[in-house]
Design a protein around this motif. Structure first.
Motif, PDB file in Angstrom:
ATOM      1  N   VAL A 254      52.802  23.135   1.843  1.00  0.00           N
ATOM      2  CA  VAL A 254      52.637  24.440   2.478  1.00  0.00           C
ATOM      3  C   VAL A 254      53.365  24.419   3.814  1.00  0.00           C
ATOM      4  CG1 VAL A 254      50.435  24.972   1.371  1.00  0.00           C
ATOM      5  CG2 VAL A 254      50.456  23.738   3.538  1.00  0.00           C
ATOM      6  N   TRP A 255      53.633  25.613   4.337  1.00  0.00           N
ATOM      7  CA  TRP A 255      54.270  25.752   5.638  1.00  0.00           C
ATOM      8  C   TRP A 255      53.216  26.071   6.691  1.00  0.00           C
ATOM      9  CZ3 TRP A 255      58.983  29.240   4.058  1.00  0.00           C
ATOM     10  CH2 TRP A 255      59.960  28.428   3.473  1.00  0.00           C
ATOM     11  N   LEU A 256      53.417  25.521   7.880  1.00  0.00           N
ATOM     12  CA  LEU A 256      52.605  25.867   9.043  1.00  0.00           C
ATOM     13  C   LEU A 256      53.536  26.508  10.060  1.00  0.00           C
ATOM     14  CD1 LEU A 256      49.947  25.821  10.603  1.00  0.00           C
ATOM     15  CD2 LEU A 256      50.529  23.523  11.403  1.00  0.00           C
ATOM     16  N   ASP A 257      53.398  27.821  10.229  1.00  0.00           N
ATOM     17  CA  ASP A 257      54.234  28.563  11.170  1.00  0.00           C
ATOM     18  C   ASP A 257      53.595  28.499  12.554  1.00  0.00           C
ATOM     19  OD1 ASP A 257      56.029  29.260   9.182  1.00  0.00           O
ATOM     20  OD2 ASP A 257      54.936  31.095   8.666  1.00  0.00           O
ATOM     21  N   VAL A 258      54.270  27.818  13.475  1.00  0.00           N
ATOM     22  CA  VAL A 258      53.731  27.533  14.808  1.00  0.00           C
ATOM     23  C   VAL A 258      54.478  28.357  15.845  1.00  0.00           C
ATOM     24  CG1 VAL A 258      53.225  25.724  16.483  1.00  0.00           C
ATOM     25  CG2 VAL A 258      53.228  25.193  14.043  1.00  0.00           C
ATOM     26  N   ALA A 274      54.642  15.762  13.164  1.00  0.00           N
ATOM     27  CA  ALA A 274      53.615  16.668  13.669  1.00  0.00           C
ATOM     28  C   ALA A 274      52.267  16.288  13.085  1.00  0.00           C
ATOM     29  CB  ALA A 274      53.956  18.120  13.323  1.00  0.00           C
ATOM     30  N   GLN A 275      51.217  16.610  13.839  1.00  0.00           N
ATOM     31  CA  GLN A 275      49.845  16.382  13.388  1.00  0.00           C
ATOM     32  C   GLN A 275      49.101  17.710  13.415  1.00  0.00           C
ATOM     33  OE1 GLN A 275      48.215  13.434  16.033  1.00  0.00           O
ATOM     34  NE2 GLN A 275      49.033  11.736  14.850  1.00  0.00           N
ATOM     35  N   ALA A 276      48.455  18.043  12.319  1.00  0.00           N
ATOM     36  CA  ALA A 276      47.739  19.312  12.212  1.00  0.00           C
ATOM     37  C   ALA A 276      46.248  19.056  12.011  1.00  0.00           C
ATOM     38  CB  ALA A 276      48.282  20.149  11.056  1.00  0.00           C
ATOM     39  N   GLN A 287      49.417  14.765   8.511  1.00  0.00           N
ATOM     40  CA  GLN A 287      50.730  14.445   9.045  1.00  0.00           C
ATOM     41  C   GLN A 287      51.790  15.306   8.358  1.00  0.00           C
ATOM     42  OE1 GLN A 287      51.183  12.384  11.553  1.00  0.00           O
ATOM     43  NE2 GLN A 287      49.110  11.544  11.650  1.00  0.00           N
ATOM     44  N   GLY A 288      52.696  15.870   9.130  1.00  0.00           N
ATOM     45  CA  GLY A 288      53.779  16.680   8.598  1.00  0.00           C
ATOM     46  C   GLY A 288      55.048  16.475   9.405  1.00  0.00           C
ATOM     47  N   ARG A 289      56.020  17.327   9.171  1.00  0.00           N
ATOM     48  CA  ARG A 289      57.283  17.232   9.910  1.00  0.00           C
ATOM     49  C   ARG A 289      57.859  18.627  10.103  1.00  0.00           C
ATOM     50  NH1 ARG A 289      61.943  17.592   6.848  1.00  0.00           N
ATOM     51  NH2 ARG A 289      61.609  17.850   4.606  1.00  0.00           N
ATOM     52  N   ARG A 307      58.643  25.910  12.020  1.00  0.00           N
ATOM     53  CA  ARG A 307      58.067  25.735  10.694  1.00  0.00           C
ATOM     54  C   ARG A 307      57.814  24.244  10.447  1.00  0.00           C
ATOM     55  NH1 ARG A 307      61.418  28.919   6.716  1.00  0.00           N
ATOM     56  NH2 ARG A 307      60.165  30.616   7.578  1.00  0.00           N
ATOM     57  N   VAL A 308      56.549  23.925  10.195  1.00  0.00           N
ATOM     58  CA  VAL A 308      56.136  22.549   9.901  1.00  0.00           C
ATOM     59  C   VAL A 308      55.706  22.478   8.442  1.00  0.00           C
ATOM     60  CG1 VAL A 308      54.506  20.700  10.450  1.00  0.00           C
ATOM     61  CG2 VAL A 308      55.414  22.149  12.278  1.00  0.00           C
ATOM     62  N   GLU A 309      56.215  21.506   7.703  1.00  0.00           N
ATOM     63  CA  GLU A 309      55.855  21.341   6.303  1.00  0.00           C
ATOM     64  C   GLU A 309      54.770  20.287   6.172  1.00  0.00           C
ATOM     65  OE1 GLU A 309      58.188  19.630   2.524  1.00  0.00           O
ATOM     66  OE2 GLU A 309      59.003  21.541   3.258  1.00  0.00           O
TER      67      GLU A 309
END
Length: 501
Positions: A254-258, A274-276, A287-289, A307-309
């Motif tokens: 999924v995408w995390l729109d920051v 990145a850490q969510a 953990q994502g990027r 955009r973080v995946e």
């Protein structure tokens, strides 16, 4: 007993009686008339009289008696005639130890270490738009059956969607079977190619060849697992070649729109880790990027969309959920660090109050760098081991201003032999417009517009300095500049931009 011994005993009794009477008289006389030394020690010291009382936050306003400040929720502070002696050392002020104790002033040492800059922002989960499959009709036909499906359903790869009757395929299949009986291999290849050109799946062609009977009704299945985003087919309808029947979105990622402030955009790089953390999954860190930094900025919030995946192994990450994302890059260079609460932001830069011996305090200009974990890097102005005030520094600053003492830059730190550090990047603030609702102790309630990717809402903000609210009243329209800490949103800039509503 003879007469000689009797006279001696009587004489001894007389001497003892006289001695006791003399001691009793001397004791009473000593209590009534104390000596000069005792009289001196019992004298009380003279009490100092204040010249006036004042509020440290508004030092120019004087009061002729003690009480509560009309400006802030605090008691007035006395000003004595001999307070001018506080300037005993050039460029510093002296604070009475009793005032230090009553105000609970705290100090901390300037230390050297590594800082891990962290950027924290709010994001919203969304579907991975790169993981999408479109299901279309390969030929014109009629829908004979639609399996029990609806938008939002999660389906597995290979699950049936609809059964289509394709008349054109039926004729091609019958022609192929007739040529198969004739035994002409060349004509059979031509008929097989014709079925492929008509869009018939290879599995269906093989099934017709094995069974020897035509299959005009074909079942269309989902090519991948995921969630049905669109479903545009119903039983009995006619479909044309190339018509979209359904749209499926994968859930593997999924995408995390920051929303990232534009001033910090240069700190973000594609591929950065990145850490969510999600309120819906307490205690879990994902953990994502960073996969993309979108080129267009939001004009209302002055933020960029990053955009973080994130992996979604268990399917717990659902689009629409909010998350706090932390982007961090370790800085291996050793630098001077002070608690962030010790920094006093001014219109020209930043300063700290350095605690010196003998109760003296000196304002010093500093150049600040990155901030992380409650620590701020000091690029210039301090040396390792110095003491800085972390609580009550605004009172000391007010007293210094009364005495005409202002911050000056110390010599740069040369303990490592390094060249002077470059000027720091500007402090990045999240900006928005809003309206003042009420004032509180050290905070203000504002009906804010969109901020940090969040919708408009009314919330409490902590004030970095009480002076920010001077000249502003309830109902005023303001522009705020705030920074996010571990515990709250702190307003660093508050500007009135229009009339009341």
């Amino acid at each position: 007993m003879n007469a000689k011994h009797l006279k001696l005993a009587v004489l001894m009794l007389i001497i003892l009686a006289a001695g006791a009477a003399g001691g009793y008289w001397w004791a009473n006389h000593a209590q009534i008339s104390p000596g000069p030394a005792m009289t001196t020690s019992s004298q009380a010291p003279a009490e100092r009289k204040p010249l006036y009382w004042y509020d440290p936050m508004v030092p120019q306003q004087h009061f002729d008696k003690p009480g509560k400040s009309p400006f802030m929720d605090m008691a007035l502070v006395p000003k004595y005639a001999d307070d001018s002696g506080n300037k005993a050392e050039a460029g510093s002020v002296k604070i009475d130890p009793r005032v230090v104790q009553n105000l609970g002033m705290r100090t901390a040492s300037v230390t050297r270490g590594n800082l891990t800059p962290k950027l924290e922002a709010t994001g919203v989960l969304a579907f991975n738009e790169r993981d999408v499959s479109i299901v279309q009709a390969r030929a014109a036909g009629f829908v004979e059956r639609v399996f029990a499906r609806a938008p939002g359903d999660v389906v597995a790869a290979g699950s049936p969607l609809v059964s289509l009757l394709v008349p054109e395929w039926s004729g091609a299949q019958q022609e192929f079977l007739v040529l198969k009986k004739s035994g002409d291999a060349g004509l059979m290849d031509v008929a097989r190619q014709r079925m492929q050109v008509l869009g018939m799946p290879s599995q269906l062609i093989q099934q017709v060849e094995r069974s020897g009977v035509p299959h005009p009704v074909v079942t269309v299945s989902f090519p991948m697992s995921g969630v049905i985003r669109e479903l545009d087919v119903r039983a009995g309808m006619t479909v044309t070649s190339g018509q979209t029947l359904a749209k499926v979105n994968g859930l593997g990622t999924v995408w995390l729109d920051v929303a990232v402030p534009e001033a910090l955009a240069q700190q973000i790089q594609v591929g950065q880790s990145a850490q969510a953390r999600l309120p819906a999954l307490p205690g879990e860190v994902i953990q994502g990027r960073v996969t993309d930094i979108l080129p267009e900025a939001n004009l209302d919030t002055r933020t960029l969309k990053v955009r973080v995946e994130l992996p979604n192994k268990h399917g717990h990450l659902r689009p629409g959920l909010t998350a706090q994302v932390q982007l961090a890059e370790s800085d291996k260079q050793s630098m001077l660090l002070v608690p962030t609460e010790a920094i006093i932001r001014t219109g020209k830069g930043a300063m700290v109050m350095v605690a010196e011996s003998g109760g003296h305090y000196r304002p010093v200009e500093v150049q600040t760098g990155a901030e992380a974990g409650g620590q701020t890097a000091v690029l210039n102005g301090l040396s390792e081991g110095q003491k800085v005030v972390t609580s009550g520094q605004f009172l000391i600053d007010s007293d210094a201003s009364l005495q005409g003492i202002f911050a000056a830059a110390d010599a740069p730190d040369t303990s490592t032999g390094a060249a002077p550090a470059p000027a720091p990047a500007p402090v990045a603030l999240h900006e928005a417009e809003g309206r003042i609702i009420s004032f509180g102790k050290g905070e203000v309630t504002i009906a804010s517009g969109p901020l940090m990717g969040m919708p408009a809402m009314t919330m409490d903000f902590a004030l970095a300095r009480p002076q920010l609210v001077q000249g502003i009243k309830v109902g005023d329209k303001v522009r705020i500049g705030e920074r996010q800490t571990d515990s709250s949103l702190v307003i660093e800039r508050l500007e009135k931009i229009g009339g009341t509503k």
